[in-house]
Scaffold this motif. Structure first.
Motif, short mmCIF file in Angstrom:
data_model
loop_
_atom_site.label_atom_id
_atom_site.label_comp_id
_atom_site.label_asym_id
_atom_site.label_seq_id
_atom_site.Cartn_x
_atom_site.Cartn_y
_atom_site.Cartn_z
N GLY A 1 48.03 -10.55 47.07
CA GLY A 1 46.98 -11.45 46.58
C GLY A 1 45.59 -11.12 47.10
N GLY A 2 44.66 -12.00 46.76
CA GLY A 2 43.27 -11.85 47.20
C GLY A 2 42.69 -10.53 46.71
N GLU A 3 41.85 -9.93 47.54
CA GLU A 3 41.23 -8.66 47.16
C GLU A 3 42.27 -7.55 47.05
N ALA A 4 43.35 -7.68 47.86
CA ALA A 4 44.39 -6.65 47.85
C ALA A 4 45.21 -6.71 46.56
N GLY A 5 45.29 -7.88 45.97
CA GLY A 5 46.10 -8.06 44.76
C GLY A 5 45.40 -8.91 43.72
N PRO A 6 44.34 -8.37 43.10
CA PRO A 6 43.49 -9.17 42.21
C PRO A 6 44.20 -9.73 40.98
#
Lengths: 323, 248
Positions: free
Chosen positions: B126-131
């Protein structure tokens, strides 16, 4: 050392590429025209598989910090070298050895056929680290050559020890001229195309699209159709395979193509004709011609004989006195 | 999975052989239209591959490329005059090898399955790692937490490598996590991205354009040409993803 003063897009260091690594997902890379690459090397008494520059866009300007014999083959560029004071300018003849003196500048200004590949070899070969068995630049994976990328202004090219012989002055090796006719074998999915599409494949001129690159030649023409939609498992592919994606427009896979694909394969270009993929730039056309397996093997045997003769010629070359 | 089930499944397919270039053969072990080979069939393919690898030079093989239920073999063709005889002999050997491996009781087959390693890949989801985690959530109707739980609960098998150096085709994604590829591919998927495309999941070894949905990222280097074992994941290996955190 040779310094890169100016350089067009996609000038890369290539040799005969990586083989035996496709099961790891590693592409072949290597000179798109291995014949021209070997011609240029053999002119200089280099090992036939020494690393060279592959150039398709000019201008390329190199400044030499040492005397160096060079040779250009493949598709020609208008090229010359000049003394530091720019007083003397000498034209470069393709397929012949030229001696560039320390401090001189070599300029490959305009390609004879825009987009077609020229090969520039240096006595001793370009000395970059061997990565997984080859000096070739793998642009997609980002390794080999110079840090896995195309050349840029400011780069410095080291060369290896030069051979003490080269082809007799005045003698040359004629670069091969592409016929734009690609001999091919039927692919594993050939029968899945409609009869009309099979005929169309062999009969229409296929225009090379501007989206073509070292991964593959994209072809424009009348789209091909399958008898019925075909879902294929992911399987190994090779340079020369002609894949047909759902839009019906074929792609001829080239040296930087990925190792596994899933599109129907209508044909495979025979090995002996793959060098031509280096010299059919966007806007030009190619034809596919069906050949038998026997013809494909015979053509390959002829090409190998030609390369053997070149090698022998290089072995007989004279001791080099000019440097 | 019991040996009995294995051998039944493995016996279903009859290989088809195609010629690609003059020096290349493609063996298709799955039935036409069957694009996701059952594990027993793929296991048998690994055993054939391993046997051929051990005899690579003797058999004059340049490339040995297992795919999804298929195998591409390219000869070095050092003696062009004998190429056809060489191709015929290779065809016979491979078909023979395939049929002698018809039973899971074959020692080679058991070995092939046991040589695989289990590799754990830490993932920040999630987040920036997993948009695209939210997109997958919207499509599947599962919460982000549920997606992470399901994705990291799976045991994945490396079926084959391809596409990019070290890119593993993994079998075993929870069907509930399947999502069609993005309509517009991204221009750049960063190296280490963990993504879902269709009914498959994968980790990207290097930065590349692509249409898969990025749900997380790992710091693990999947491919390093300077390493003794350049590709971290090899066919037959088992992969486990472990959630190390969630950035948003």
């Amino acid at each position: 050392m040779i310094e890169v003063i100016r350089c067009g897009a996609l000038t890369t260091i290539q040799d005969l590429g990586r083989h035996g690594l496709r099961h790891l997902g590693v592409s072949q890379s290597g000179a798109l025209d291995p014949i021209a690459m070997q011609q240029a090397n053999l002119l200089l008494g280099n090992a036939h598989d020494a690393a060279v520059l592959e150039i398709s866009v000019g201008p390329l300007v190199l400044r030499f910090e040492q005397d160096c014999a060079i040779a250009m083959s493949g598709s020609s560029f208008a090229a010359s070298h000049s003394t530091p004071d720019a007083v003397t300018e000498t034209q470069l003849l393709p397929g012949h050895v030229a001696i560039i003196r320390s401090g001189e500048t070599l300029t490959l200004s305009k390609p004879l056929v825009p987009g077609a590949r020229c090969y520039l070899a240096f006595a001793g070969g370009i000395d970059v680290p061997v990565v997984m068995g080859s000096c070739s630049t793998d642009l997609n994976a980002g390794f080999g050559g110079l840090q896995g990328r195309a050349l840029q202004a400011g780069d410095r090219l080291p060369t290896g020890p030069a051979a003490q012989r080269q082809l007799e002055t005045g003698k040359g090796i004629r670069p091969l001229a592409p016929s734009h006719i690609l001999r091919a074998l039927q692919g594993p999915d050939y029968e899945s195309f409609t009869t009309d599409s099979q005929i169309l494949f062999w009969s229409q001129p296929w225009r090379i699209s501007h989206q073509s690159n070292r991964m593959g030649l994209r072809l424009n023409g009348t789209a091909l159709q399958l008898e019925e939609p075909l879902e294929l498992p992911s399987a190994g592919v090779l340079p020369g395979d002609v894949q047909v994606p759902p839009d019906g427009l074929p792609i001829v896979l080239s040296n930087d193509a990925q190792t596994i694909g899933g599109y129907p394969r209508i044909a495979s270009v025979i090995n002996a004709d793959l060098w031509q993929l280096a010299h059919v730039p966007p806007g030009t056309s190619v034809y596919f011609v069906p050949v038998s397996l026997e013809e494909a093997i015979a053509a390959r045997a002829r090409q190998e004989r030609y390369l053997r003769r070149l090698n022998e010629l290089s072995q007989r070359s004279v001791a080099c006195t000019s440097i | 999975m019991t040996p009995n089930i294995d051998s039944r499944a493995a016996l279903v397919a009859t290989p088809r052989v195609s010629r690609l270039a003059e020096d290349t053969l493609l063996f298709l072990f799955t039935a036409p239209g069957d694009n996701t080979p059952p594990l027993p069939l793929q296991r048998r393919l690994w055993a054939v591959t391993e046997e051929l690898e051990s005899r690579r030079e003797e058999m004059g093989l340049l490339e040995i490329v297992p795919g999804m239920g298929n195998l591409l073999l390219r000869l070095t063709a050092s003696d062009v005059q004998r190429l056809q005889a060489h191709i015929d002999a290779l065809t016979a050997s491979v078909l023979n090898l395939w049929s002698t491996l018809a039973t899971t009781l074959s020692p080679a087959l058991i070995t092939a399955d046991q040589t695989g390693q289990t590799i754990t890949i830490p993932v920040t989801y999630g987040g920036e790692a997993g948009p695209d985690l939210q997109t997958v959530s919207a499509h599947t109707g599962l919460s982000a937490e549920a997606i992470i739980a399901r994705h990291s609960a799976g045991l994945y098998r490396v079926f084959c490598l391809g596409f990019l150096p070290g890119f593993a085709y993994l079998g075993g994604l929870d069907p509930a996590l399947a999502i069609p590829r993005r309509a517009t591919p991204r221009l750049s998927i960063p190296a280490g991205s963990v993504a879902i495309g269709g009914s498959q999941t994968a980790v990207y070894p290097s930065t590349t354009p692509g249409g898969w949905h990025i749900i997380g990222r790992t710091d693990v280097t999947l491919f390093d040409p300077a390493r003794q074992r350049p590709a971290l994941l090899l066919p037959g290996d088992t992969v486990r993803f472990v959630a190390t955190g969630r950035t948003a």
